[in-house]
Scaffold this active site. Structure first.
Site, mmCIF file in Angstrom:
data_model
loop_
_atom_site.group_PDB
_atom_site.id
_atom_site.type_symbol
_atom_site.label_atom_id
_atom_site.label_comp_id
_atom_site.label_asym_id
_atom_site.label_seq_id
_atom_site.Cartn_x
_atom_site.Cartn_y
_atom_site.Cartn_z
ATOM 1 N N SER A 1 47.397 13.472 3.578
ATOM 2 C CA SER A 1 46.073 14.102 3.581
ATOM 3 C C SER A 1 46.168 15.353 4.452
ATOM 4 C CB SER A 1 45.054 13.132 4.202
ATOM 5 O OG SER A 1 43.856 13.813 4.536
ATOM 6 N N TYR B 1 42.783 6.665 10.726
ATOM 7 C CA TYR B 1 43.169 7.171 9.392
ATOM 8 C C TYR B 1 44.029 8.430 9.535
ATOM 9 C CZ TYR B 1 42.747 9.311 4.757
ATOM 10 O OH TYR B 1 43.018 9.900 3.540
HETATM 11 N N1 LIG Z 1 39.628 11.503 -1.821
HETATM 12 C C1 LIG Z 1 39.957 12.261 -0.790
HETATM 13 O O1 LIG Z 1 39.157 13.121 -0.334
HETATM 14 C C2 LIG Z 1 41.326 12.159 -0.175
HETATM 15 C C3 LIG Z 1 41.742 13.189 0.698
HETATM 16 C C4 LIG Z 1 43.002 13.102 1.269
HETATM 17 C C5 LIG Z 1 43.843 12.036 0.973
HETATM 18 N N2 LIG Z 1 43.418 11.040 0.128
HETATM 19 C C6 LIG Z 1 44.346 9.929 -0.146
HETATM 20 O O2 LIG Z 1 44.536 9.840 -1.547
HETATM 21 C C7 LIG Z 1 44.950 8.498 -1.872
HETATM 22 C C8 LIG Z 1 44.164 8.017 -3.067
HETATM 23 O O3 LIG Z 1 42.804 7.890 -2.703
HETATM 24 P P1 LIG Z 1 41.610 8.318 -3.681
HETATM 25 O O4 LIG Z 1 40.945 9.489 -3.076
HETATM 26 O O5 LIG Z 1 42.062 8.395 -5.066
HETATM 27 O O6 LIG Z 1 40.612 7.088 -3.436
HETATM 28 P P2 LIG Z 1 40.163 5.871 -4.365
HETATM 29 O O7 LIG Z 1 39.564 6.392 -5.627
HETATM 30 O O8 LIG Z 1 39.321 5.010 -3.486
HETATM 31 O O9 LIG Z 1 41.536 5.152 -4.712
HETATM 32 C C9 LIG Z 1 42.212 4.330 -3.796
HETATM 33 C C10 LIG Z 1 43.183 3.454 -4.562
HETATM 34 O O10 LIG Z 1 43.872 2.619 -3.621
HETATM 35 C C11 LIG Z 1 43.803 1.276 -4.073
HETATM 36 N N3 LIG Z 1 43.798 0.332 -2.969
HETATM 37 C C12 LIG Z 1 42.968 0.301 -1.891
HETATM 38 N N4 LIG Z 1 43.222 -0.789 -1.146
HETATM 39 C C13 LIG Z 1 44.230 -1.454 -1.768
HETATM 40 C C14 LIG Z 1 44.907 -2.668 -1.504
HETATM 41 N N5 LIG Z 1 44.586 -3.444 -0.460
HETATM 42 N N6 LIG Z 1 45.900 -3.057 -2.348
HETATM 43 C C15 LIG Z 1 46.210 -2.308 -3.434
HETATM 44 N N7 LIG Z 1 45.597 -1.163 -3.740
HETATM 45 C C16 LIG Z 1 44.608 -0.737 -2.925
HETATM 46 C C17 LIG Z 1 42.470 1.204 -4.842
HETATM 47 O O11 LIG Z 1 42.526 0.157 -5.824
HETATM 48 P P3 LIG Z 1 41.754 -1.249 -5.746
HETATM 49 O O12 LIG Z 1 40.456 -1.026 -5.023
HETATM 50 O O13 LIG Z 1 41.602 -1.621 -7.188
HETATM 51 O O14 LIG Z 1 42.703 -2.130 -5.028
HETATM 52 C C18 LIG Z 1 42.448 2.554 -5.547
HETATM 53 O O15 LIG Z 1 43.163 2.488 -6.755
HETATM 54 C C19 LIG Z 1 44.741 7.673 -0.591
HETATM 55 O O16 LIG Z 1 45.990 7.478 0.029
HETATM 56 C C20 LIG Z 1 43.838 8.560 0.265
HETATM 57 O O17 LIG Z 1 44.034 8.318 1.632
HETATM 58 C C21 LIG Z 1 42.181 11.094 -0.462
#
Ligand SMILES: NC(=O)c1ccc[n+]([C@@H]2O[C@H](COP(=O)([O-])OP(=O)(O)OC[C@H]3O[C@@H](n4cnc5c(N)ncnc54)[C@H](OP(=O)(O)O)[C@@H]3O)[C@@H](O)[C@H]2O)c1
Length: 260
Positions: A140, A153
């Site tokens: 991130s 985080y």
């Molecule tokens: N969105 C942002 O603004 C942002 C910014 C910087 C970095 N990121 C990073 O991008 C990555 C993806 O996040 P996203 O933004 O796409 O959010 P998201 O839509 O909430 O996706 C998160 C994914 O992680 C999975 N997950 C969460 N807990 C889990 C567990 N215990 N076991 C297995 N899978 C799990 C969720 O699936 P289930 O709930 O089905 O398990 C979901 O598929 C993350 O690493 C996040 O830190 C996001």
């Protein structure tokens, strides 16, 4: 590696789902992992139909200790190998560290750092034997500075960036590349899980498809680090110019919920 098998964690929504769509469009076989099996199954069906690729769904909770080892056992039992590992699953929580639920923090550390690290280690064994491989770790922009309201985080993501850069260096003679993706705010379910409504972060969001496209290209090109979104790219440069305490104050303000 024109049509490799790609393991994507956190493929049930957001950036992981968009990455699955992008890799499938390029003809790669996929192993999709997350907890919500029905979301994975409907994505798998859509990708098989639209791109004719093989898709395996594994519902697996990465917050459980030892989850990475049991996941790799399930992959091997299915007769599959991991040519490209995408460590995308992750979560964060908005709020003061002192008030946070310690069980939630522990489960975040487990998913964001421990499972990611173990999956790198396990997948690398096969990649080294086969003489090729690629890893994409999702960090991130929070990796670039301590972030009040997102203290643990941001620390997790700094770890992911540091680990990825060191692994990349260690593996430079192995035909294995390690790429670290640093997205800025992206319109996904992350913000519902984190409790970010009413924050400045929510005002400037990239689309997960754009983030996935940039990450896909960087991974295939074997780049070391990619900051997605043109607004975010100069961030590390500007942060260097500011005293660290000012930068942290700004980050904390962006993450603080505004009064309604
Ligand atoms: N969105 C942002 O603004 C942002 C910014 C910087 C970095 N990121 C990073 O991008 C990555 C993806 O996040 P996203 O933004 O796409 O959010 P998201 O839509 O909430 O996706 C998160 C994914 O992680 C999975 N997950 C969460 N807990 C889990 C567990 N215990 N076991 C297995 N899978 C799990 C969720 O699936 P289930 O709930 O089905 O398990 C979901 O598929 C993350 O690493 C996040 O830190 C996001």
């Amino acid at each position: 590696m024109t049509s490799s098998t790609v393991l994507i964690t956190g493929a049930s929504s957001g950036i992981g789902r968009a990455l699955a769509q992008r890799f499938a469009a390029a003809g790669h076989a996929l192993i999709l992992v997350a907890r919500r099996e029905s979301a994975l199954q409907s994505l798998a069906q859509e990708l098989r139909q639209s791109h004719g690729v093989a898709v395996t769904v594994i519902a697996h909770d990465l917050a459980i200790a030892g989850a990475a080892a049991s996941l790799m056992q399930r992959i091997e039992a299915a007769g599959l190998q991991v040519d490209i590992l995408v460590n995308n699953a992750g979560l964060g929580f908005n709020g003061a560290f002192i008030d946070s639920d310690l069980a939630q923090v522990q489960s975040m550390l487990q998913v964001d750092m421990i499972a990611l690290t173990e999956l790198c280690h396990l997948a690398l064994q096969g990649m080294k034997k086969r003489g090729h491989g690629r890893i994409l770790n999702v960090a991130s922009v929070a990796a670039f500075l301590p972030c009040p309201q997102f203290a643990a985080y941001a620390a997790c993501k700094a770890y992911v960036l540091s680990l990825s850069e060191s692994l990349r260096h260690e593996l430079r003679r192995e035909n294995i590349t390690v790429t670290c993706l640093c997205p800025g705010a992206t319109a996904t379910e992350f913000h519902d899980v984190a409790g970010n409504e009413g924050t400045l972060i929510m005002r400037m969001m990239d689309s997960p498809e754009m983030v996935a496209e940039q990450a896909y290209r960087a991974t295939l090109a074997g780049r070391g680090m990619i900051i997605s979104g043109w607004v975010n790219k100069p961030l590390p440069f500007f942060l260097q110019l500011l005293p660290r305490s000012w930068a942290m104050t700004l980050a904390g303000r962006a993450a603080r919920r505004q009064a309604a």
